[in-house]
Design a protein around this motif. Structure first.
Motif, PDB file in Angstrom:
ATOM      1  N   GLY A 130       2.675  -5.865   5.076  1.00  0.00           N
ATOM      2  CA  GLY A 130       1.451  -6.380   4.448  1.00  0.00           C
ATOM      3  C   GLY A 130       1.493  -6.287   2.927  1.00  0.00           C
ATOM      4  N   HIS A 131       2.411  -5.463   2.429  1.00  0.00           N
ATOM      5  CA  HIS A 131       2.496  -5.306   0.974  1.00  0.00           C
ATOM      6  C   HIS A 131       3.768  -5.930   0.404  1.00  0.00           C
ATOM      7  CE1 HIS A 131      -1.186  -3.087   1.063  1.00  0.00           C
ATOM      8  NE2 HIS A 131      -0.703  -2.440   2.115  1.00  0.00           N
ATOM      9  N   THR A 132       4.312  -6.917   1.113  1.00  0.00           N
ATOM     10  CA  THR A 132       5.361  -7.733   0.501  1.00  0.00           C
ATOM     11  C   THR A 132       4.661  -8.704  -0.457  1.00  0.00           C
ATOM     12  OG1 THR A 132       5.232  -9.222   2.404  1.00  0.00           O
ATOM     13  CG2 THR A 132       7.027  -7.627   2.408  1.00  0.00           C
ATOM     14  N   LEU A 154      -5.229  -9.074  -6.920  1.00  0.00           N
ATOM     15  CA  LEU A 154      -5.050  -7.616  -6.860  1.00  0.00           C
ATOM     16  C   LEU A 154      -5.214  -7.146  -5.416  1.00  0.00           C
ATOM     17  CD1 LEU A 154      -4.804  -4.856  -8.375  1.00  0.00           C
ATOM     18  CD2 LEU A 154      -7.308  -4.891  -8.563  1.00  0.00           C
ATOM     19  N   CYS A 155      -4.256  -6.339  -4.981  1.00  0.00           N
ATOM     20  CA  CYS A 155      -4.312  -5.800  -3.614  1.00  0.00           C
ATOM     21  C   CYS A 155      -4.962  -4.415  -3.631  1.00  0.00           C
ATOM     22  CB  CYS A 155      -2.891  -5.720  -3.069  1.00  0.00           C
ATOM     23  SG  CYS A 155      -2.790  -5.117  -1.379  1.00  0.00           S
ATOM     24  N   GLY A 156      -5.484  -3.997  -2.485  1.00  0.00           N
ATOM     25  CA  GLY A 156      -6.098  -2.672  -2.359  1.00  0.00           C
ATOM     26  C   GLY A 156      -5.109  -1.544  -2.649  1.00  0.00           C
ATOM     27  N   CYS A 157      -3.805  -1.828  -2.552  1.00  0.00           N
ATOM     28  CA  CYS A 157      -2.785  -0.797  -2.796  1.00  0.00           C
ATOM     29  C   CYS A 157      -2.534  -0.615  -4.288  1.00  0.00           C
ATOM     30  CB  CYS A 157      -1.480  -1.166  -2.092  1.00  0.00           C
ATOM     31  SG  CYS A 157      -0.570  -2.508  -2.882  1.00  0.00           S
ATOM     32  N   GLY A 158      -3.114  -1.481  -5.115  1.00  0.00           N
ATOM     33  CA  GLY A 158      -2.946  -1.368  -6.559  1.00  0.00           C
ATOM     34  C   GLY A 158      -1.931  -2.345  -7.130  1.00  0.00           C
ATOM     35  N   LYS A 159      -1.161  -3.001  -6.261  1.00  0.00           N
ATOM     36  CA  LYS A 159      -0.182  -3.979  -6.735  1.00  0.00           C
ATOM     37  C   LYS A 159      -0.829  -5.357  -6.834  1.00  0.00           C
ATOM     38  CE  LYS A 159       3.033  -3.689  -3.654  1.00  0.00           C
ATOM     39  NZ  LYS A 159       4.194  -4.246  -3.024  1.00  0.00           N
ATOM     40  N   ILE A 160      -0.107  -6.248  -7.480  1.00  0.00           N
ATOM     41  CA  ILE A 160      -0.581  -7.633  -7.607  1.00  0.00           C
ATOM     42  C   ILE A 160       0.174  -8.515  -6.615  1.00  0.00           C
ATOM     43  CG2 ILE A 160      -0.753  -9.637  -9.180  1.00  0.00           C
ATOM     44  CD1 ILE A 160      -2.460  -7.410 -10.202  1.00  0.00           C
ATOM     45  N   GLY A 161      -0.577  -9.343  -5.909  1.00  0.00           N
ATOM     46  CA  GLY A 161       0.027 -10.434  -5.151  1.00  0.00           C
ATOM     47  C   GLY A 161       0.600 -10.126  -3.786  1.00  0.00           C
ATOM     48  N   CYS A 162       0.205  -8.980  -3.175  1.00  0.00           N
ATOM     49  CA  CYS A 162       0.660  -8.702  -1.801  1.00  0.00           C
ATOM     50  C   CYS A 162       0.040  -9.720  -0.841  1.00  0.00           C
ATOM     51  CB  CYS A 162       0.200  -7.325  -1.337  1.00  0.00           C
ATOM     52  SG  CYS A 162       0.783  -5.955  -2.321  1.00  0.00           S
ATOM     53  N   ILE A 163       0.706  -9.947   0.276  1.00  0.00           N
ATOM     54  CA  ILE A 163       0.140 -10.875   1.267  1.00  0.00           C
ATOM     55  C   ILE A 163      -1.209 -10.363   1.780  1.00  0.00           C
ATOM     56  CG2 ILE A 163       1.512  -9.903   3.200  1.00  0.00           C
ATOM     57  CD1 ILE A 163       0.356 -13.574   2.715  1.00  0.00           C
TER      58      ILE A 163
HETATM   59 ZN   LIG Z   1      -0.588  -4.266  -1.437  1.00  0.00          ZN
END
Ligand SMILES: [Zn+2]
Length: 300
Positions: free
Chosen positions: A158-160, A168-177
């Motif tokens: 899910g975080h690819t 912005l993803c909930g994990c703090g990264k940008i652009g995760c699926i």
């Molecule tokens: Zn993510």
């Protein structure tokens, strides 16, 4: 005959089951509030106490599915999950096994779900599974074993990243699926674009997409990104089975067939040979079944 207790901790509730060998003799859920780790433990303890009363004899062990990266050797949460922040660095294995004086195993919830679903295939196949819900969980079962990576952080498809300049993803990264294709992200994307529609829930969004072409175009783009992400993961893992589960995929108007078709179109011919792509079967009980299978493996 052995009894096992399985708990599936989520962002706002704990689902639980008591198994007597393969039979599920109790299945229910109890809500908890975001009042810190102690409150979550209190809820877990009250659930275990209830389960213990149901068991005819002392359970052989307790399996806990939990959000976040889980060190399955020490039974600890590594860091924190965006969906359950107060569970940061929790040590459920230590705390629960000390209180009840019995074996406890903790495992990532999505891994347990996929492990449960993989039991359909008798663990003879390599299975890649996704759960599309509030977030996107995934798991990879390589013959009979949950793949956990080098430091228990594997199988987080899910975080690819599918768009490094994107959302912005909930994990703090940008652009995760996950920032595009989870239920909460799809809901957010449509409400940002069409605030005047006041969509009440994700089902209303998906239903409307079936009726309006301009809305469906956005959903098709999201489905396409999802297919790219799945196909990229398939290219590395070469599974025999891809399973799609989770609350979002269970909505009748979720574009499952389109996702299947697009994903297969991005997978090389050699990997498509005899590849099974289908919906998960056990719904919200999959993690409980995965917990049972884990318990049987450890203590059966
Ligand atoms: Zn993510």
């Amino acid at each position: 005959m052995k009894n096992y207790i399985v708990l599936d901790l989520g962002g706002s509730s704990v689902k639980y089951g008591v198994f007597s060998d393969d039979s599920l003799i109790l299945s229910d859920k109890k809500t908890h509030q975001n009042k810190g780790a102690n409150h979550i433990y209190e809820t877990i303890f009250s659930v275990i106490d209830k389960c213990m009363k149901i068991c005819e004899k002392r359970p052989s062990g307790i399996v806990l599915g939990s959000p976040g990266y889980i060190d399955t050797v020490q039974g600890k949460v590594i860091g924190c999950s965006p969906n359950l922040k107060e569970w940061e660095n929790a040590e459920p294995k230590k705390v629960i096994s000390e209180k009840y004086n019995m074996p406890v195993q903790a495992e990532n919830d999505a891994n347990l779900m996929v492990f449960g679903e993989a039991s359909v295939y008798g663990y003879k196949k390599n299975v890649l599974g996704y759960t599309f819900g509030t977030g996107i969980g995934s798991g990879f079962i390589q013959k009979d074993e949950i793949f956990c990576g080098s430091n228990f952080a594997g199988s987080e498809a899910g975080h690819t990243v599918i768009n490094p300049k994107g959302r912005l993803c909930g994990c703090g990264k940008i652009g995760c699926i996950e920032a595009y294709a989870s239920a909460s992200s799809i809901f957010k994307i449509f409400n940002e674009k069409y605030p005047e529609r006041n969509f009440s829930n994700i089902k209303a969004v998906l239903d409307q997409c079936q009726k309006e072409q301009k809305l469906n175009k956005i959903l098709t783009e999201i489905t396409d990104l999802t297919a790219v992400s799945i196909a990229n993961t398939v290219s590395i893992l070469n599974p025999e089975v891809i399973l799609i589960g989770g609350g979002l995929s269970e909505i009748a108007s979720y574009p499952f067939e389109e996702l299947k078709e697009k994903t297969l179109s991005y997978i090389p011919a050699a990997q498509k040979k005899s590849l099974i792509f289908e919906k998960a079967r056990f719904g919200n009980k999959a993690a409980l079944i995965g917990g049972l299978e884990t318990a049987k493996k450890l203590w059966g």
